[in-house]
Motif scaffolding. Structure first.
Motif, PDB file in Angstrom:
ATOM      1  N   THR A 111      -6.903  -5.439  -0.296  1.00  0.00           N
ATOM      2  CA  THR A 111      -7.547  -5.636   0.995  1.00  0.00           C
ATOM      3  C   THR A 111      -8.593  -4.538   1.137  1.00  0.00           C
ATOM      4  O   THR A 111      -8.693  -3.646   0.297  1.00  0.00           O
ATOM      5  CB  THR A 111      -6.533  -5.534   2.152  1.00  0.00           C
ATOM      6  N   TYR A 112      -9.348  -4.572   2.219  1.00  0.00           N
ATOM      7  CA  TYR A 112     -10.390  -3.576   2.448  1.00  0.00           C
ATOM      8  C   TYR A 112      -9.859  -2.290   3.078  1.00  0.00           C
ATOM      9  O   TYR A 112     -10.622  -1.353   3.292  1.00  0.00           O
ATOM     10  CB  TYR A 112     -11.491  -4.165   3.342  1.00  0.00           C
ATOM     11  N   ALA A 113      -8.574  -2.208   3.374  1.00  0.00           N
ATOM     12  CA  ALA A 113      -7.994  -1.009   3.989  1.00  0.00           C
ATOM     13  C   ALA A 113      -8.032   0.161   3.009  1.00  0.00           C
ATOM     14  O   ALA A 113      -7.739  -0.002   1.819  1.00  0.00           O
ATOM     15  CB  ALA A 113      -6.559  -1.286   4.423  1.00  0.00           C
ATOM     16  N   ASN A 114      -8.378   1.335   3.515  1.00  0.00           N
ATOM     17  CA  ASN A 114      -8.474   2.527   2.663  1.00  0.00           C
ATOM     18  C   ASN A 114      -7.189   2.797   1.895  1.00  0.00           C
ATOM     19  O   ASN A 114      -7.231   3.171   0.719  1.00  0.00           O
ATOM     20  CB  ASN A 114      -8.853   3.759   3.494  1.00  0.00           C
ATOM     21  N   ARG A 115      -6.029   2.641   2.527  1.00  0.00           N
ATOM     22  CA  ARG A 115      -4.785   2.952   1.824  1.00  0.00           C
ATOM     23  C   ARG A 115      -4.493   1.939   0.716  1.00  0.00           C
ATOM     24  O   ARG A 115      -3.926   2.288  -0.302  1.00  0.00           O
ATOM     25  CB  ARG A 115      -3.619   3.095   2.798  1.00  0.00           C
ATOM     26  N   SER A 156      -7.389   8.450  12.505  1.00  0.00           N
ATOM     27  CA  SER A 156      -8.302   7.422  12.018  1.00  0.00           C
ATOM     28  C   SER A 156      -7.619   6.056  12.059  1.00  0.00           C
ATOM     29  O   SER A 156      -6.443   5.931  11.721  1.00  0.00           O
ATOM     30  CB  SER A 156      -8.710   7.733  10.573  1.00  0.00           C
ATOM     31  N   PRO A 157      -8.362   5.016  12.447  1.00  0.00           N
ATOM     32  CA  PRO A 157      -7.776   3.667  12.429  1.00  0.00           C
ATOM     33  C   PRO A 157      -7.574   3.136  11.007  1.00  0.00           C
ATOM     34  O   PRO A 157      -6.869   2.153  10.800  1.00  0.00           O
ATOM     35  CB  PRO A 157      -8.794   2.824  13.196  1.00  0.00           C
ATOM     36  N   ASP A 158      -8.181   3.788  10.029  1.00  0.00           N
ATOM     37  CA  ASP A 158      -8.065   3.349   8.634  1.00  0.00           C
ATOM     38  C   ASP A 158      -7.857   4.568   7.733  1.00  0.00           C
ATOM     39  O   ASP A 158      -8.744   4.952   6.973  1.00  0.00           O
ATOM     40  CB  ASP A 158      -9.316   2.574   8.230  1.00  0.00           C
ATOM     41  N   PRO A 159      -6.662   5.180   7.816  1.00  0.00           N
ATOM     42  CA  PRO A 159      -6.414   6.408   7.044  1.00  0.00           C
ATOM     43  C   PRO A 159      -6.314   6.165   5.544  1.00  0.00           C
ATOM     44  O   PRO A 159      -6.047   5.046   5.097  1.00  0.00           O
ATOM     45  CB  PRO A 159      -5.089   6.909   7.605  1.00  0.00           C
ATOM     46  N   SER A 164       0.838  -1.198   0.000  1.00  0.00           N
ATOM     47  CA  SER A 164       0.000   0.000   0.000  1.00  0.00           C
ATOM     48  C   SER A 164       0.872   1.247   0.000  1.00  0.00           C
ATOM     49  O   SER A 164       1.931   1.271   0.619  1.00  0.00           O
ATOM     50  CB  SER A 164      -0.894   0.020   1.246  1.00  0.00           C
ATOM     51  N   ALA A 165       0.415   2.266  -0.695  1.00  0.00           N
ATOM     52  CA  ALA A 165       1.155   3.530  -0.769  1.00  0.00           C
ATOM     53  C   ALA A 165       1.136   4.220   0.597  1.00  0.00           C
ATOM     54  O   ALA A 165       0.402   3.831   1.507  1.00  0.00           O
ATOM     55  CB  ALA A 165       0.547   4.423  -1.844  1.00  0.00           C
ATOM     56  N   GLU A 166       1.937   5.275   0.696  1.00  0.00           N
ATOM     57  CA  GLU A 166       2.080   5.995   1.967  1.00  0.00           C
ATOM     58  C   GLU A 166       0.751   6.551   2.453  1.00  0.00           C
ATOM     59  O   GLU A 166       0.017   7.182   1.705  1.00  0.00           O
ATOM     60  CB  GLU A 166       3.085   7.136   1.783  1.00  0.00           C
ATOM     61  N   GLN A 186      -0.325  12.839   0.276  1.00  0.00           N
ATOM     62  CA  GLN A 186      -0.058  13.346  -1.067  1.00  0.00           C
ATOM     63  C   GLN A 186       1.008  12.490  -1.754  1.00  0.00           C
ATOM     64  O   GLN A 186       0.886  12.157  -2.927  1.00  0.00           O
ATOM     65  CB  GLN A 186       0.373  14.817  -1.024  1.00  0.00           C
ATOM     66  N   ALA A 187       2.052  12.119  -1.002  1.00  0.00           N
ATOM     67  CA  ALA A 187       3.095  11.251  -1.569  1.00  0.00           C
ATOM     68  C   ALA A 187       2.504   9.894  -1.946  1.00  0.00           C
ATOM     69  O   ALA A 187       2.872   9.305  -2.969  1.00  0.00           O
ATOM     70  CB  ALA A 187       4.246  11.075  -0.575  1.00  0.00           C
ATOM     71  N   GLY A 188       1.564   9.394  -1.144  1.00  0.00           N
ATOM     72  CA  GLY A 188       0.902   8.130  -1.455  1.00  0.00           C
ATOM     73  C   GLY A 188       0.084   8.209  -2.731  1.00  0.00           C
ATOM     74  O   GLY A 188       0.060   7.275  -3.538  1.00  0.00           O
ATOM     75  N   LYS A 189      -0.577   9.343  -2.938  1.00  0.00           N
ATOM     76  CA  LYS A 189      -1.348   9.537  -4.177  1.00  0.00           C
ATOM     77  C   LYS A 189      -0.408   9.579  -5.387  1.00  0.00           C
ATOM     78  O   LYS A 189      -0.739   9.053  -6.451  1.00  0.00           O
ATOM     79  CB  LYS A 189      -2.180  10.816  -4.091  1.00  0.00           C
TER      80      LYS A 189
END
Length: 176
Positions: free
Chosen positions: A70-74, A39-42, A31-33, A46-49
């Motif tokens: 996976t179901y994680a937001n990131r 939040s438990p599920d951030p 998963s990206a940055e 911007q770097a991740g995008k």
């Protein structure tokens, strides 16, 4: 950055072009940055995008049968731009740390996509467990896991042969 992009494109294209009908290519993506958040599920920073956009560019021209997350937001944020660009639906999976479940989920992905290329995105512990299920050497798996977000490892799986892994670096070089 252009050199890195060209190396990724060449490696991904070479892996896909040489695949035989029994060989499945899995592009494991950490998963990206993530953004700094309580939040438990951030979501993504911007770097991740930017890392997610780099993934789209890096895999341009590579035929991809399925994109898993996976179901994680990131994780979702990392591969959604790729799915949207290709007009593909994300396929979701859930792991709970159970080795048998991980192996079953991974084998199902391979069975459904035999001889094709797929992208699998999750947090490092999920990817690490799935790579072990694929037969990737611990050293190769650690090289991806230890580097953090925005990393990819291409693994070729062919029944009866050892899994072959090639690391791809998708980190975006920071402008000075």
């Amino acid at each position: 950055m252009l050199k890195t992009l060209m190396a990724i494109l060449f490696a991904a294209g070479t892996l896909a072009a040489k695949a035989d009908p029994e060989e499945t290519t899995i592009i494991f993506v950490n998963s990206a940055e993530m953004e700094t958040s309580v939040s438990p599920d951030p979501g993504l920073s911007q770097a991740g995008k930017e890392q997610a956009a780099q993934l789209v560019n890096s895999l341009e021209g590579t035929e991809i049968a399925s994109i898993y997350s996976t179901y994680a937001n990131r994780s979702i944020g990392t591969v959604t731009p790729l799915a949207e660009k290709r007009q593909q639906q994300l396929q979701y999976f859930r792991l709970n740390g159970d080795q048998e479940l991980t192996s079953t989920v991974f084998k199902d992905m391979i069975k459904r996509n035999k001889g094709k290329t797929i992208v699998v995105c999750g947090d490092p512990e999920h990817i690490d467990a799935m790579m072990r299920a694929a037969g990737v050497r611990v050293k190769d798996a650690r090289s991806l896991h230890d580097k953090g977000s925005g990393q990819a490892l291409v693994v070729k799986v062919n029944k009866g042969r050892p899994a072959l892994a090639q690391k791809l670096n998708m980190n975006i070089q920071k402008k000075v």
